[in-house]
Design a protein around this motif. Structure first.
Motif, PDB file in Angstrom:
ATOM      1  N   UNK A 191       0.916  -1.126   0.036  1.00  0.00           N
ATOM      2  CA  UNK A 191      -0.027   0.012   0.026  1.00  0.00           C
ATOM      3  C   UNK A 191       0.865   1.103   0.189  1.00  0.00           C
ATOM      4  N   UNK A 192       0.304   2.469  -0.188  1.00  0.00           N
ATOM      5  CA  UNK A 192       1.069   3.723  -0.367  1.00  0.00           C
ATOM      6  C   UNK A 192       0.831   4.422   0.989  1.00  0.00           C
ATOM      7  N   UNK A 193       2.042   4.563   1.647  1.00  0.00           N
ATOM      8  CA  UNK A 193       1.719   5.226   2.947  1.00  0.00           C
ATOM      9  C   UNK A 193       2.494   6.438   2.650  1.00  0.00           C
ATOM     10  N   UNK A 194       1.950   7.937   2.766  1.00  0.00           N
ATOM     11  CA  UNK A 194       2.609   9.169   2.514  1.00  0.00           C
ATOM     12  C   UNK A 194       3.658   9.200   1.381  1.00  0.00           C
ATOM     13  N   UNK A 195       3.217   8.618   0.330  1.00  0.00           N
ATOM     14  CA  UNK A 195       3.989   8.570  -1.000  1.00  0.00           C
ATOM     15  C   UNK A 195       5.046   7.499  -1.166  1.00  0.00           C
ATOM     16  N   UNK A 196       4.945   6.633  -0.306  1.00  0.00           N
ATOM     17  CA  UNK A 196       5.951   5.513  -0.339  1.00  0.00           C
ATOM     18  C   UNK A 196       5.393   4.192   0.002  1.00  0.00           C
ATOM     19  N   UNK A 255      13.656 -12.671 -12.392  1.00  0.00           N
ATOM     20  CA  UNK A 255      12.622 -11.566 -13.213  1.00  0.00           C
ATOM     21  C   UNK A 255      12.204 -10.988 -11.545  1.00  0.00           C
ATOM     22  N   UNK A 256      11.660  -9.733 -11.693  1.00  0.00           N
ATOM     23  CA  UNK A 256      10.915  -8.975 -10.700  1.00  0.00           C
ATOM     24  C   UNK A 256      10.185  -7.898 -11.010  1.00  0.00           C
ATOM     25  N   UNK A 257       9.072  -7.557 -10.129  1.00  0.00           N
ATOM     26  CA  UNK A 257       8.423  -6.458 -10.338  1.00  0.00           C
ATOM     27  C   UNK A 257       7.787  -5.780  -8.968  1.00  0.00           C
ATOM     28  N   UNK A 258       7.298  -4.918  -9.142  1.00  0.00           N
ATOM     29  CA  UNK A 258       6.381  -4.360  -7.901  1.00  0.00           C
ATOM     30  C   UNK A 258       4.993  -3.761  -8.245  1.00  0.00           C
ATOM     31  N   UNK A 259       4.061  -3.577  -7.242  1.00  0.00           N
ATOM     32  CA  UNK A 259       2.835  -3.397  -7.440  1.00  0.00           C
ATOM     33  C   UNK A 259       2.481  -2.507  -6.155  1.00  0.00           C
ATOM     34  N   UNK A 260       1.932  -1.386  -6.216  1.00  0.00           N
ATOM     35  CA  UNK A 260       1.261  -0.570  -5.317  1.00  0.00           C
ATOM     36  C   UNK A 260      -0.063  -0.445  -5.318  1.00  0.00           C
ATOM     37  N   UNK A 261      -0.689   0.116  -4.301  1.00  0.00           N
ATOM     38  CA  UNK A 261      -2.114   0.211  -4.183  1.00  0.00           C
ATOM     39  C   UNK A 261      -2.169   1.518  -3.467  1.00  0.00           C
ATOM     40  N   UNK A 275       0.294   9.226  -4.923  1.00  0.00           N
ATOM     41  CA  UNK A 275       1.641   8.887  -4.236  1.00  0.00           C
ATOM     42  C   UNK A 275       2.340   7.288  -4.905  1.00  0.00           C
ATOM     43  N   UNK A 276       1.658   6.868  -5.850  1.00  0.00           N
ATOM     44  CA  UNK A 276       1.684   5.518  -6.438  1.00  0.00           C
ATOM     45  C   UNK A 276       3.157   5.574  -7.040  1.00  0.00           C
ATOM     46  N   UNK A 277       3.222   6.442  -7.892  1.00  0.00           N
ATOM     47  CA  UNK A 277       4.523   6.357  -8.585  1.00  0.00           C
ATOM     48  C   UNK A 277       5.890   6.539  -7.815  1.00  0.00           C
ATOM     49  N   UNK A 278       5.853   7.289  -6.580  1.00  0.00           N
ATOM     50  CA  UNK A 278       6.853   7.503  -5.674  1.00  0.00           C
ATOM     51  C   UNK A 278       7.198   6.087  -4.982  1.00  0.00           C
ATOM     52  N   UNK A 279       6.065   5.533  -4.707  1.00  0.00           N
ATOM     53  CA  UNK A 279       6.465   4.219  -3.926  1.00  0.00           C
ATOM     54  C   UNK A 279       6.835   3.012  -4.998  1.00  0.00           C
ATOM     55  N   UNK A 280       6.256   3.114  -6.143  1.00  0.00           N
ATOM     56  CA  UNK A 280       6.524   2.422  -7.294  1.00  0.00           C
ATOM     57  C   UNK A 280       8.033   2.190  -7.522  1.00  0.00           C
ATOM     58  N   UNK A 281       8.490   3.528  -7.729  1.00  0.00           N
ATOM     59  CA  UNK A 281      10.163   3.584  -7.826  1.00  0.00           C
ATOM     60  C   UNK A 281      10.849   3.295  -6.779  1.00  0.00           C
ATOM     61  N   UNK A 282      10.461   3.667  -5.572  1.00  0.00           N
ATOM     62  CA  UNK A 282      11.178   3.136  -4.233  1.00  0.00           C
ATOM     63  C   UNK A 282      11.504   1.625  -4.371  1.00  0.00           C
ATOM     64  N   UNK A 283      10.286   0.836  -4.501  1.00  0.00           N
ATOM     65  CA  UNK A 283      10.292  -0.619  -4.383  1.00  0.00           C
ATOM     66  C   UNK A 283      11.146  -1.354  -5.587  1.00  0.00           C
ATOM     67  N   UNK A 284      11.326  -0.546  -6.586  1.00  0.00           N
ATOM     68  CA  UNK A 284      12.067  -1.161  -7.815  1.00  0.00           C
ATOM     69  C   UNK A 284      13.497  -1.076  -7.618  1.00  0.00           C
TER      70      UNK A 284
END
Length: 207
Positions: free
Chosen positions: A83-88, A113-119, A124-133
């Motif tokens: 999940x996204x918490x404060x943009x991360x 192979x790897x991938x991340x998924x955010x909700x 704030x989704x794109x910031x959290x997505x980039x952080x996980x990658x």
């Protein structure tokens, strides 16, 4: 072929799980096994930078991190959801991943192979997505893309059902994942070897 999907949400059957289930269904249709690991609701020990994992080959905190590391040979790839918490991404998941990715034997994950998924509800989704990658970009894993950033929107799983583009993005991710897994397998059967990497040289901006 088998994929590990990690649900970092405190809600086992929440929006993140719904997104991961969409991917699992697509993987299975392509003859790829999948397992969802839920991290639970209990506090997760964070990394204390003791470097004992470098000496011992595993984290000093013998919990789900070590249990997962011991099993990584079973899996050909990893998908992490948060999940996204404060943009991360949330703290439990990042504490888990900080320790897992730092302590694990790199041979167990490099080239996989790897991938991340955010909700998120709204932003704030794109910031959290980039952080996980970043976990994948720094460990020689190969990030699988989709038709858009891997994000799902809503307060509840019922809301997610209405995010038709988000669910389609998850299915596309599953299709791409399955295709690249098969491509890796075909390359191996043809004798195409994985790249051999130089020994890592750690530096900083003083020397």
């Amino acid at each position: 072929m088998k994929i590990l999907l990690i649900n970092g949400s405190p809600n086992k059957e929440g929006c993140v799980n719904r997104a991961l289930e969409e991917i699992v269904d697509t993987l299975k249709k392509n003859d790829v096994e999948a397992e969802i690991l839920w991290l639970g609701k209990k506090a997760m020990q964070d990394c204390i930078d003791c470097m004992k994992c470098v000496e011992n080959g595993k984290c000093i905190y013998d919990d789900l991190v070590n249990q997962t590391a011991d099993r990584m040979d079973e899996f050909d790839g990893m998908i992490i959801g948060s999940p996204v918490y404060y943009g991360g991404p949330n703290g439990r998941l990042t504490s888990f991943l900080d320790r897992l990715m730092f302590s694990i034997d790199g041979s167990k994950i490099e080239g996989k192979l790897a991938a991340s998924v955010v909700s998120c509800r709204r932003g704030g989704a794109s910031g959290a997505f980039e952080r996980l990658n970043q976990y994948f970009l720094m460990t020689n894993m190969h990030i699988v893309s989709s038709q858009y950033w891997n994000q799902i929107h809503g307060f509840t799983p019922e809301d997610v059902e209405k995010d038709i583009e988000g669910l389609q993005t998850m299915r596309t991710l599953g299709e791409n994942f399955a295709y690249l897994l098969k491509a890796q397998k075909a390359a191996s059967e043809l004798g195409i070897e994985k790249p051999e990497h130089e020994e890592i040289m750690l530096t900083h901006f003083i020397r």
